[in-house]
Scaffold this motif. Sequence first.
Motif, PDB file in Angstrom:
ATOM      1  N   UNK A 172     -37.615 -46.799 -21.644  1.00  0.00           N
ATOM      2  CA  UNK A 172     -37.088 -45.620 -22.281  1.00  0.00           C
ATOM      3  C   UNK A 172     -36.027 -46.240 -23.593  1.00  0.00           C
ATOM      4  N   UNK A 173     -35.755 -47.328 -23.670  1.00  0.00           N
ATOM      5  CA  UNK A 173     -34.770 -47.798 -24.735  1.00  0.00           C
ATOM      6  C   UNK A 173     -35.671 -48.423 -25.766  1.00  0.00           C
TER       7      UNK A 173
ATOM      8  N   UNK B 126     -34.364 -58.665 -26.219  1.00  0.00           N
ATOM      9  CA  UNK B 126     -33.000 -58.907 -26.652  1.00  0.00           C
ATOM     10  C   UNK B 126     -32.095 -57.462 -26.656  1.00  0.00           C
ATOM     11  N   UNK B 127     -32.853 -56.622 -27.835  1.00  0.00           N
ATOM     12  CA  UNK B 127     -32.142 -55.612 -28.071  1.00  0.00           C
ATOM     13  C   UNK B 127     -32.154 -54.512 -26.976  1.00  0.00           C
ATOM     14  N   UNK B 128     -33.235 -54.186 -26.460  1.00  0.00           N
ATOM     15  CA  UNK B 128     -33.444 -53.116 -25.466  1.00  0.00           C
ATOM     16  C   UNK B 128     -32.243 -53.303 -24.216  1.00  0.00           C
ATOM     17  N   UNK B 129     -32.060 -54.768 -23.877  1.00  0.00           N
ATOM     18  CA  UNK B 129     -31.363 -55.283 -22.808  1.00  0.00           C
ATOM     19  C   UNK B 129     -29.599 -54.896 -23.180  1.00  0.00           C
ATOM     20  N   UNK B 130     -29.520 -54.713 -24.706  1.00  0.00           N
ATOM     21  CA  UNK B 130     -28.142 -54.868 -25.189  1.00  0.00           C
ATOM     22  C   UNK B 130     -27.595 -56.157 -25.399  1.00  0.00           C
ATOM     23  N   UNK B 131     -28.174 -57.407 -25.153  1.00  0.00           N
ATOM     24  CA  UNK B 131     -27.752 -58.804 -25.162  1.00  0.00           C
ATOM     25  C   UNK B 131     -27.369 -58.979 -26.722  1.00  0.00           C
ATOM     26  N   UNK B 132     -28.065 -58.424 -27.708  1.00  0.00           N
ATOM     27  CA  UNK B 132     -27.794 -58.897 -29.044  1.00  0.00           C
ATOM     28  C   UNK B 132     -26.439 -58.742 -29.470  1.00  0.00           C
TER      29      UNK B 132
END
Length: 472
Positions: A237-238, A325-331
């Motif tokens: 969804x992200x 990295x981006x979809x999990x927010x780790x960036x």
Amino acid sequence: MSTLNDLLTTLSGIIWGPFLLIPLLLGTGLYLTIRLRGLQFRALLLGLRHGFVDSNDNDGEGDIPNYQALTTALAATVGVGNIVGVATALSVGGPGALFWMWMTGLVGMASKYSEAYLGVRFRVTDAKGNQSGGPQYYLKRGIKGSLGRWLALSFAVLTPIAALGIGNMTQANAVAAGMQDTFGVDPWVSGVLMFVCTGTVLLGGIRAIGTITSAFVPLMIILYIGGSLIVLFRNAADIPAAIGLIFTDAFTGTAAVGGFAGSAIILVLQMGVARGIFSNESGIGTGAIAAAAAKTSHPTRQALVSMTQTFIDTIVVVTFTGLTIITTGAWDLGKENANIMTAEAFSRGLPGQWGGTIVSMSVVFFAFSTILGWYYYGERCLQSLFGSRSTVPYRMIATVCVFIGAVSELTPIWTFSDVANGLMALPNLIGLLILSGLVAKETTAYLRFDPDLHRSPEECQDFLARQGMDWK
């Protein structure tokens, strides 16, 4: 050490700044794309089929099958840059840096094709009967006069030195750090194990390297992408929002959020291009060294196969890393956490300890394969300068450097790697521009003769004779 690192950082900023390598790399790739009439888009499927499915080139001249030449090049490029390098680009430049990594890869496919073509076209047979080629040969043989000799000499001197940094110590250090963080293995133990494994493989030369890389390079890529696919599936969804962020931030910069300090558009561009080249090496010239060893009936055939390496590295592996990295927010963890960013993204998306384990094992395999590939690059360049007598001493030095890299603090070496990459690229890019007409002319002629790459070696030899091209 601090002064040295400051000096290297300043030099890296100049080389990879907005007025030198960035416009030269992108400009050369774009120019070659135009001269080759978008060959990387028209013939991508043809190159993939010929590299992974066809076997009709195995009777051609060369040392190893074109598939092994491809996996050797992939071994050298699919490395820490695909994991830590992507994370570093995102941690400093934000999500928009991934867009510029894509652009570097797309135009870089034309650069990779051209340098691989020239690597095979101007290769020579060394004293041991093996094929040797790359910028150290085609810059001298293809560009007459002192300019060609100086460009070739510059590349040949820089590559063995750079190989000990970017392709050896930094990779060994990443392996040791990953093994310690995930499995509690002391860096000294990792260093000894890599010392033994590296030395054993290098004793066999390009044929041993080709055999090893052809076996485990595809497996390690599948393992890594498989883990990334699970993470992306769970965060499906992200994905649309992540893609939107990549495209908007590529042209606007990124605002500060979380541990991310924010970035201007020039920093987004700089990090995307620098880390893109660090990952796929298009334009640097090293891929031509592996291509020159391939069994092939014509330079165009192997060049099309070599071109797919940039696609696999940047458009496939880098994309999966960046989106994970981006979809999990780790960036947004910040640049001080870039070294753990990919592992954190996988850990957020996978159950239990699987995320950290997959990333750590991927680093081990990616980095070890890079050590093997870059050693071969350094050896071939030294051999062009000093003959085959330089092989054994360099093999010993490279093996020892693996151990040193595993047990040492290497912050300046990472910066040095960026500098070395840039300095190697300069003579090669100049040569690609000068020789672009030759590449375009001969490529067009061959593809008219053999558009499906199905002609036999005997038919190809007849074609070469009619063209007046003395090549084997």
